[in-house]
Design a protein around this motif. Structure first.
Motif: not given
Ligand code: UD1
Length: 467
Positions: A54-55, A58, A126, A130, A155, A157, A160, A198, A200, A225, A346-347, A369, A371, A373
């Motif tokens: 899935k991830n 997407l 989410r 992207f 969560r 951004v 990003y 780091p 994703v 990942e 975490t998934d 990962v 806060e 979940r």
């Molecule tokens: C992706 C996966 C999700 C998985 C996660 C961690 C997808 C669609 N989803 O989510 O299934 O659980 O990776 O393996 O691929 N963070 C910030 N600022 C940002 C971005 C993230 O603080 O700009 C924090 C988030 O709040 C979280 C942590 O970083 O606490 C990890 O998030 P992230 O690795 O970005 O996960 P996603 O990409 O949302």
């Protein structure tokens, strides 16, 4: 200028498995509430086919927007609510997304010109966010609503945006949309960025944007990942030049133009891990393929620690056995701390928590990962689990010799993986368990109950109307 929503009727195209209005799609829409009814206490057996990730799908679907010529042909895109929503996001900027025979999803983004994707769709997942990177890199501007997805934490951004700013972009928040403009009103330029975490999604966004930036970009502390590496493999197949994918440092040489390519999405390690947990919690033996065993090392190690036997068969299959002849009739508790890859995912945290409620001994799960979940804790307790929550740590009591660990009840899925965990718990519990709000599960598991049914689980889907 016409708004995106006024253009939607013009640019939506029908497809076979990704329609806007087919009966099968309607049957899975979140507005119609379904539940899974599980009669627990049965063992399972046989083989389960693992879907494409899935991830990864997407991210790759978002990446198709980088291709300004040719079409992309994708194999292994799982049919899920989330991938359908992503297809709608792509259509909302003018891409053609159609399913062809043989399980191939074709995306033609060559005629895309809209830079403001449908906010309602972005608000559902989410990964909708992207598309920001490809759009701003290709067109010099993008206006994207804040993303949705599982409510498992704040969560934000920020990473990003900071990554795009390092490529010369200027960003502002306007009317609940993130508006990003390229350097001097044009595209992006090469730059360096260090991720403080780091992430994703931030890594994938930077990678897509830098692939079309003018010059060389470097990203350090990048997410490692497998899905990130899969996206890099896809972009490289489309003509990008990304080096170091799967490591913490990415060096990306920008290209003026990316073009369509054929690509196969990697197997879903989270779906595979969920079925591994299903075998363990029901004290059963199943095999699964295709998988990439090295992507499941953490799960394999934890199940082995518990007393299961995990055997690799050839290069792309695993057998997981938790039958009494292997385990001596009981599984031992183990501890987990979730971490970015290659740490424990975490998934798979929630599914392992369900399993741990049936193991002998107490255990601790630390979620580092996200806060927030731990929604499944409250629901697992309704099934008789002994769990104490302190911040982001769960203390699990495990089973006691004088009682069966879990007993059936009515529970509600609050998020995708937590929902899957409740189904697993129901399979191990005595009596009947009803898991409500399974649109959450449909977001990320392809034909979940069909696969469990084929393994011998007693599980059926009911709509509220049928109750
Ligand atoms: C992706 C996966 C999700 C998985 C996660 C961690 C997808 C669609 N989803 O989510 O299934 O659980 O990776 O393996 O691929 N963070 C910030 N600022 C940002 C971005 C993230 O603080 O700009 C924090 C988030 O709040 C979280 C942590 O970083 O606490 C990890 O998030 P992230 O690795 O970005 O996960 P996603 O990409 O949302």
């Amino acid at each position: 200028m016409a708004t995106t929503s006024s253009l939607l009727p013009l640019i939506r195209l029908q497809s076979k498995i990704y329609p806007s209005t087919s009966p099968s799609h309607r049957a899975s829409l979140p507005s119609i509430e379904h539940k899974l009814v599980i009669s627990g206490g049965r063992s399972i057996s046989g083989h389960v086919a693992i879907s494409g990730s899935k991830n990864s799908a997407l991210a790759v679907l978002a990446g198709t927007l980088c291709c300004s010529s040719g079409t992309v042909a994708l194999r292994g895109v799982p049919e899920l609510l989330d991938t359908r929503t992503m297809a709608e996001v792509l259509r909302s900027v003018g891409a053609r997304v159609e399913a062809e025979d043989g399980g191939v999803l074709v995306v033609d983004a060559s005629n895309v010109w809209v830079t403001e994707p449908c906010s309602e769709k972005i608000g559902r997942i989410r990964a909708g966010f992207f598309v920001l990177g490809p759009l701003v890199a290709r067109f010099g501007k993008a206006e994207v609503a804040m993303p949705g997805g599982c409510r498992i934490g704040l969560r934000p951004v920020d990473l990003y945006i900071k990554g795009l700013e390092a490529l010369g972009a200027v960003a502002e928040l306007r009317e609940e949309k993130v508006c990003v403009y390229g350097a001097n009103g044009k595209g992006l330029v090469g730059g360096s960025f260090h991720l403080t975490y780091p992430s994703v999604g931030a890594t994938e966004t930077f990678m897509m944007a830098a692939s079309m930036a003018d010059g060389v970009s470097v990203l350090t502390n990048a997410a490692m990942e497998p899905e990130v590496a899969d996206l890099a493999k896809f972009l490289n197949a489309c003509g990008a030049c990304i080096e170091g994918a799967g490591t913490s440092t990415l060096v990306i040489t920008g290209r003026k133009k990316l073009y369509g390519a054929e690509f196969t999405i990697l197997p879903d390690r989270i779906e595979a891990g969920t079925f591994m947990a299903a075998a363990a919690i029901t004290r059963s033996c199943i095999s699964l393929s295709p998988v990439i065993p090295s992507h499941l090392t953490q799960m394999t190690e934890k199940l082995t620690e518990a007393g299961c036997k995990v055997t690799q068969i050839g290069s792309s299959a695993l057998e997981v056995s938790a039958v009494p002849e292997v385990t001596g009739g009981k599984l031992q508790a183990f501890n987990i701390k979730t971490l970015p890859y290659p740490g424990f995912p975490t998934d798979l945290q929630a599914q392992c928590m369900a399993l741990l409620t049936t193991c002998v001994g107490s255990s601790i799960i630390e979620e580092s990962v996200f806060e927030n979940r731990m929604h499944h804790v409250k629901e697992l307790k309704k099934l008789g689990a002994e769990i104490k929550l302190s911040g982001n740590s769960a203390f699990i009591g495990g089973t006691k010799p004088e009682r069966i660990a879990l007993s059936g009840g009515r529970v509600r899925a609050a998020d995708l993986r937590g929902g899957a965990a409740l189904v697993l718990a129901g399979m191990a519990a005595s009596g009947i368990t009803e898991v409500e709000n399974i649109a959450q599960i449909d977001r990320g598991y392809e034909r979940f109950e069909e696969k469990l049914l084929s393994l011998g689980a007693d599980i059926r889907r009911e709509s509220e109307a049928a109750v």
